[in-house]
Write a protein that holds these residues in place. Sequence first.
Motif, PDB file in Angstrom:
ATOM      1  N   SER A  64       1.239  -1.003  -0.003  1.00 37.77           N
ATOM      2  CA  SER A  64      -0.106   0.282   0.143  1.00 37.77           C
ATOM      3  C   SER A  64       0.933   1.386  -0.127  1.00 37.77           C
ATOM      4  N   ILE A  65       0.585   2.784  -0.431  1.00 36.06           N
ATOM      5  CA  ILE A  65       0.884   3.745  -0.633  1.00 36.06           C
ATOM      6  C   ILE A  65       0.630   4.513   0.169  1.00 36.06           C
ATOM      7  N   HIS A  66       0.651   5.496   0.818  1.00 39.47           N
ATOM      8  CA  HIS A  66      -0.582   6.870   0.931  1.00 39.47           C
ATOM      9  C   HIS A  66       0.024   7.770   0.364  1.00 39.47           C
ATOM     10  N   ASN A  67      -0.636   8.215  -0.642  1.00 34.08           N
ATOM     11  CA  ASN A  67      -0.482   9.221  -2.216  1.00 34.08           C
ATOM     12  C   ASN A  67      -0.685  10.641  -1.281  1.00 34.08           C
ATOM     13  N   LEU A  79      -1.029  -1.649  -6.113  1.00 33.08           N
ATOM     14  CA  LEU A  79      -0.814  -1.744  -4.878  1.00 33.08           C
ATOM     15  C   LEU A  79      -2.703  -0.971  -4.503  1.00 33.08           C
ATOM     16  N   ARG A  80      -2.564  -1.407  -2.719  1.00 31.41           N
ATOM     17  CA  ARG A  80      -4.080  -0.449  -2.597  1.00 31.41           C
ATOM     18  C   ARG A  80      -2.952   1.024  -2.287  1.00 31.41           C
ATOM     19  N   VAL A  81      -3.868   1.966  -3.095  1.00 32.39           N
ATOM     20  CA  VAL A  81      -3.281   3.921  -3.062  1.00 32.39           C
ATOM     21  C   VAL A  81      -4.505   4.548  -1.693  1.00 32.39           C
ATOM     22  N   ASP A 134      -2.713  -9.300   1.869  1.00 33.84           N
ATOM     23  CA  ASP A 134      -1.536  -8.427   1.817  1.00 33.84           C
ATOM     24  C   ASP A 134      -0.113  -8.341   2.733  1.00 33.84           C
ATOM     25  N   PHE A 135       0.687  -9.005   1.929  1.00 31.82           N
ATOM     26  CA  PHE A 135       1.639  -9.000   3.034  1.00 31.82           C
ATOM     27  C   PHE A 135       3.223  -9.782   1.533  1.00 31.82           C
ATOM     28  N   THR A 171       5.444  -9.600  -4.213  1.00 25.69           N
ATOM     29  CA  THR A 171       4.460  -8.823  -2.877  1.00 25.69           C
ATOM     30  C   THR A 171       3.040  -9.216  -3.505  1.00 25.69           C
ATOM     31  N   VAL A 172       1.987  -9.487  -1.901  1.00 24.39           N
ATOM     32  CA  VAL A 172       1.174 -10.149  -3.093  1.00 24.39           C
ATOM     33  C   VAL A 172       0.058  -9.179  -2.080  1.00 24.39           C
ATOM     34  N   VAL A 173      -1.488  -8.959  -2.685  1.00 22.83           N
ATOM     35  CA  VAL A 173      -2.405  -7.508  -2.547  1.00 22.83           C
ATOM     36  C   VAL A 173      -3.403  -8.896  -3.241  1.00 22.83           C
TER      37      VAL A 173
END
Length: 333
Positions: free
Chosen positions: A13-16, A38-40, A286-287, A310-312
């Motif tokens: 995940s990223i915090h954008n 990824l999650r955003v 997610d890991f 990387t697993v989402v």
Amino acid sequence: VGAGVYAAYGWTSIHNMSVDPNDLALIEDLADQGAIPLRVYNAVDPAGLDALAASGPRASKNGRAITRAVKLYMDGALGSRGAALLAPYADQPETSGLLLMTPEQGAALLASAKNAGIQVSTHAIGDRGNRLTLDWYEAALAGADASALRWRIEHAQIVAPVDIPRFAALGVIASMQPSHAIGDLFFAPARLGPNRLDGAYAWRRLLDSGATIAGGTDAPVERGDPAIEFYAAVARRGLDGTQTADWRSDQKVTRAEALAMFTSAPAYASFRESDLGTIEPGKRADFSVFTKDLMAVPEADILKAKAVMTVVDGEVVYRAAADGGGQTRINGN
């Protein structure tokens, strides 16, 4: 392209931050198409606050891209002597830094966000910048459920020791990037002098006070490598091993605490702790898998760790080539 790079680093995940509101629909479309692996979690720039307040939090159809925050700016950076300090810079006493918002501007923005249930993430680096942000948050949050809003201070790099307990008391999240410390501490003693270093990158004091630290990278300002961030948090040394008394080694954290800073804490900071942040039944899968055990290898070897998978949401979005000579990005570019 950027999301693929971060998936290859091992982030799920990223915090954008400071997102142009005109780009939100595009980000959501790309997420729905699977082009962003990824999650955003988006925080719009101040120009987007009114529209977000009117619409409320928004998300892509698949829920991978969520927008429910606004990014504000209190001060500048320490390196450029723009961070707002309570006393002048030790190496340039004619300046104490810059403030980028007036109290009137800040009050209006915070009131709008509070009334709409929008999370606020405010850039504050200097001890004056952090104190003012805490002051303004305290006034704006009076009578509100702070745990429901989860307002954040982005960076929280230099905090007067007397202000450290206020994070937990006010329910304010410290969103920090450990790599800033191991870069800045080569010059921060000159900027601040010895008396202000006790509150510089004070992860240990913040955690001991009960604060939540959400760890990140500030990429692309920093490289964005989780191995560097993890190493910085637990070793508090330069990449070359440098550490002096000025680096305040007592402010490093344990590996378990560092792991939480980069997993469960960011999940909480993005309102996703019920389904992200830990590996347990009922949560999203997610890991990441690394070449080295970050919890056990010698500190210097943490920097050698590379993501192999990387697993989402149970889907492999990045896998390193078996021969080590390349990589495969399952989704993204």
